[in-house]
Design a protein around this motif. Structure first.
Motif, PDB file in Angstrom:
ATOM      1  N   PHE A  57      20.676  13.518 -10.835  1.00 47.48           N
ATOM      2  CA  PHE A  57      20.219  12.760 -12.288  1.00 47.48           C
ATOM      3  C   PHE A  57      20.403  13.924 -13.260  1.00 47.48           C
ATOM      4  O   PHE A  57      20.953  13.879 -14.285  1.00 47.48           O
ATOM      5  CB  PHE A  57      18.836  12.361 -12.233  1.00 47.48           C
ATOM      6  CG  PHE A  57      18.299  11.539 -13.442  1.00 47.48           C
ATOM      7  CD1 PHE A  57      18.818  10.588 -14.172  1.00 47.48           C
ATOM      8  CD2 PHE A  57      17.212  12.384 -14.167  1.00 47.48           C
ATOM      9  CE1 PHE A  57      18.395  10.075 -15.283  1.00 47.48           C
ATOM     10  CE2 PHE A  57      16.660  11.892 -15.492  1.00 47.48           C
ATOM     11  CZ  PHE A  57      17.344  10.866 -15.830  1.00 47.48           C
ATOM     12  N   TRP A  58      19.339  15.087 -13.087  1.00 40.42           N
ATOM     13  CA  TRP A  58      19.492  16.329 -13.803  1.00 40.42           C
ATOM     14  C   TRP A  58      20.792  17.015 -14.016  1.00 40.42           C
ATOM     15  O   TRP A  58      21.065  17.469 -15.179  1.00 40.42           O
ATOM     16  CB  TRP A  58      18.426  17.199 -13.506  1.00 40.42           C
ATOM     17  CG  TRP A  58      17.120  16.633 -14.002  1.00 40.42           C
ATOM     18  CD1 TRP A  58      16.139  15.931 -13.147  1.00 40.42           C
ATOM     19  CD2 TRP A  58      16.444  16.583 -15.268  1.00 40.42           C
ATOM     20  NE1 TRP A  58      15.168  15.521 -13.789  1.00 40.42           N
ATOM     21  CE2 TRP A  58      15.178  15.926 -15.019  1.00 40.42           C
ATOM     22  CE3 TRP A  58      16.525  17.139 -16.110  1.00 40.42           C
ATOM     23  CZ2 TRP A  58      14.307  15.817 -16.044  1.00 40.42           C
ATOM     24  CZ3 TRP A  58      16.065  17.177 -17.331  1.00 40.42           C
ATOM     25  CH2 TRP A  58      14.783  16.321 -17.480  1.00 40.42           C
ATOM     26  N   ALA A  64      25.889  16.251 -19.584  1.00 43.17           N
ATOM     27  CA  ALA A  64      26.458  15.278 -20.524  1.00 43.17           C
ATOM     28  C   ALA A  64      26.769  15.553 -21.933  1.00 43.17           C
ATOM     29  O   ALA A  64      27.675  14.934 -22.557  1.00 43.17           O
ATOM     30  CB  ALA A  64      25.077  14.084 -20.718  1.00 43.17           C
ATOM     31  N   GLY A  65      26.395  16.630 -22.485  1.00 39.44           N
ATOM     32  CA  GLY A  65      26.685  17.145 -23.725  1.00 39.44           C
ATOM     33  C   GLY A  65      25.764  17.902 -24.549  1.00 39.44           C
ATOM     34  O   GLY A  65      24.536  17.723 -23.955  1.00 39.44           O
ATOM     35  N   ALA A  67      24.180  17.239 -27.445  1.00 40.22           N
ATOM     36  CA  ALA A  67      23.229  16.365 -28.082  1.00 40.22           C
ATOM     37  C   ALA A  67      21.882  16.434 -27.034  1.00 40.22           C
ATOM     38  O   ALA A  67      20.885  16.214 -27.709  1.00 40.22           O
ATOM     39  CB  ALA A  67      23.847  15.072 -28.461  1.00 40.22           C
ATOM     40  N   ILE A  68      22.299  15.964 -25.876  1.00 40.49           N
ATOM     41  CA  ILE A  68      21.094  15.541 -24.839  1.00 40.49           C
ATOM     42  C   ILE A  68      20.520  16.813 -24.408  1.00 40.49           C
ATOM     43  O   ILE A  68      19.583  16.956 -23.628  1.00 40.49           O
ATOM     44  CB  ILE A  68      21.569  14.650 -23.950  1.00 40.49           C
ATOM     45  CG1 ILE A  68      20.208  13.965 -23.377  1.00 40.49           C
ATOM     46  CG2 ILE A  68      22.528  15.291 -23.078  1.00 40.49           C
ATOM     47  CD1 ILE A  68      20.759  12.754 -22.479  1.00 40.49           C
ATOM     48  N   LYS A  69      21.375  18.086 -24.462  1.00 43.32           N
ATOM     49  CA  LYS A  69      20.989  19.217 -23.767  1.00 43.32           C
ATOM     50  C   LYS A  69      19.720  19.761 -24.280  1.00 43.32           C
ATOM     51  O   LYS A  69      18.782  20.400 -23.518  1.00 43.32           O
ATOM     52  CB  LYS A  69      22.257  20.528 -24.083  1.00 43.32           C
ATOM     53  CG  LYS A  69      21.780  21.355 -23.061  1.00 43.32           C
ATOM     54  CD  LYS A  69      23.047  22.545 -23.283  1.00 43.32           C
ATOM     55  CE  LYS A  69      22.807  23.776 -22.544  1.00 43.32           C
ATOM     56  NZ  LYS A  69      21.629  24.615 -22.766  1.00 43.32           N
ATOM     57  N   THR A  70      19.401  19.693 -25.508  1.00 45.40           N
ATOM     58  CA  THR A  70      18.033  20.059 -26.174  1.00 45.40           C
ATOM     59  C   THR A  70      16.883  19.257 -25.424  1.00 45.40           C
ATOM     60  O   THR A  70      16.040  19.933 -25.207  1.00 45.40           O
ATOM     61  CB  THR A  70      18.122  19.774 -27.767  1.00 45.40           C
ATOM     62  OG1 THR A  70      19.288  20.494 -28.276  1.00 45.40           O
ATOM     63  CG2 THR A  70      16.577  20.459 -28.287  1.00 45.40           C
ATOM     64  N   ILE A  71      17.142  18.082 -25.271  1.00 36.88           N
ATOM     65  CA  ILE A  71      15.968  17.282 -24.470  1.00 36.88           C
ATOM     66  C   ILE A  71      15.842  17.764 -23.297  1.00 36.88           C
ATOM     67  O   ILE A  71      14.776  17.926 -22.727  1.00 36.88           O
ATOM     68  CB  ILE A  71      16.379  15.780 -24.710  1.00 36.88           C
ATOM     69  CG1 ILE A  71      16.252  15.363 -26.106  1.00 36.88           C
ATOM     70  CG2 ILE A  71      15.401  14.976 -23.855  1.00 36.88           C
ATOM     71  CD1 ILE A  71      16.840  13.965 -26.448  1.00 36.88           C
ATOM     72  N   VAL A  72      16.989  17.826 -22.482  1.00 29.63           N
ATOM     73  CA  VAL A  72      16.945  18.430 -20.843  1.00 29.63           C
ATOM     74  C   VAL A  72      16.236  19.698 -21.088  1.00 29.63           C
ATOM     75  O   VAL A  72      15.274  19.893 -19.974  1.00 29.63           O
ATOM     76  CB  VAL A  72      18.322  18.315 -20.484  1.00 29.63           C
ATOM     77  CG1 VAL A  72      18.125  18.962 -19.188  1.00 29.63           C
ATOM     78  CG2 VAL A  72      18.872  16.871 -20.418  1.00 29.63           C
ATOM     79  N   ASP A  73      16.485  20.526 -21.903  1.00 33.16           N
ATOM     80  CA  ASP A  73      16.037  21.834 -21.953  1.00 33.16           C
ATOM     81  C   ASP A  73      14.398  21.780 -22.024  1.00 33.16           C
ATOM     82  O   ASP A  73      13.788  22.688 -21.603  1.00 33.16           O
ATOM     83  CB  ASP A  73      16.708  22.645 -22.702  1.00 33.16           C
ATOM     84  CG  ASP A  73      17.951  23.328 -22.404  1.00 33.16           C
ATOM     85  OD1 ASP A  73      18.378  23.261 -21.090  1.00 33.16           O
ATOM     86  OD2 ASP A  73      18.869  23.658 -23.213  1.00 33.16           O
ATOM     87  N   ALA A  74      14.005  20.927 -23.091  1.00 33.51           N
ATOM     88  CA  ALA A  74      12.661  20.827 -23.260  1.00 33.51           C
ATOM     89  C   ALA A  74      11.789  20.383 -22.063  1.00 33.51           C
ATOM     90  O   ALA A  74      10.513  20.606 -21.931  1.00 33.51           O
ATOM     91  CB  ALA A  74      12.429  19.910 -24.414  1.00 33.51           C
ATOM     92  N   ALA A  75      12.429  19.523 -21.320  1.00 37.85           N
ATOM     93  CA  ALA A  75      11.911  18.809 -20.009  1.00 37.85           C
ATOM     94  C   ALA A  75      11.793  19.664 -18.834  1.00 37.85           C
ATOM     95  O   ALA A  75      11.010  19.456 -17.776  1.00 37.85           O
ATOM     96  CB  ALA A  75      12.427  17.482 -19.762  1.00 37.85           C
ATOM     97  N   ALA A  76      12.734  20.573 -18.958  1.00 38.77           N
ATOM     98  CA  ALA A  76      13.184  21.359 -17.697  1.00 38.77           C
ATOM     99  C   ALA A  76      11.878  22.156 -17.164  1.00 38.77           C
ATOM    100  O   ALA A  76      11.638  22.359 -15.918  1.00 38.77           O
ATOM    101  CB  ALA A  76      14.199  22.368 -17.748  1.00 38.77           C
TER     102      ALA A  76
END
Length: 98
Positions: A57-58, A64-65, A67-76
């Protein structure tokens, strides 16, 4: 430090620890056939599936791109802490069972 890579490494380590735990529990089942030992195998297997899904999933979210990388980096960092806590718990379980 890239928390996503650290979280993935922790999840992969968890998969290895869970594999060890499952092998131990299956060996115990040969000696003590009870609902408890079957339950331990079931729970460890469910955690194994969870960690495999987390890695997939991660990885898909991370690639994915932009645009979503910022959100993923914030949740990491949070994912890393969760995976690290699970790694510590699983390591203790392996230590106790060996």
């Amino acid at each position: 430090m890239d928390f996503m890579i650290a979280a993935a490494i922790a999840a992969l380590l968890n998969i290895g620890l869970l594999g060890t735990i499952i092998v131990i529990y299956v060996q115990n089942t040969r000696l003590v056939q009870s609902y408890f030992t079957y339950g331990l195998i079931t729970v460890a297997s469910a955690f194994m599936v969870q960690n495999i899904v987390i890695v997939i999933f991660w990885f898909n979210l991370y690639t994915a791109g932009p645009a979503i990388k910022t959100i993923v980096d914030a949740a990491a960092p949070y994912l890393f802490v969760i995976n690290l806590a699970q790694t510590v718990g699983l390591a203790v379980m392996v230590w106790i069972n060996t």
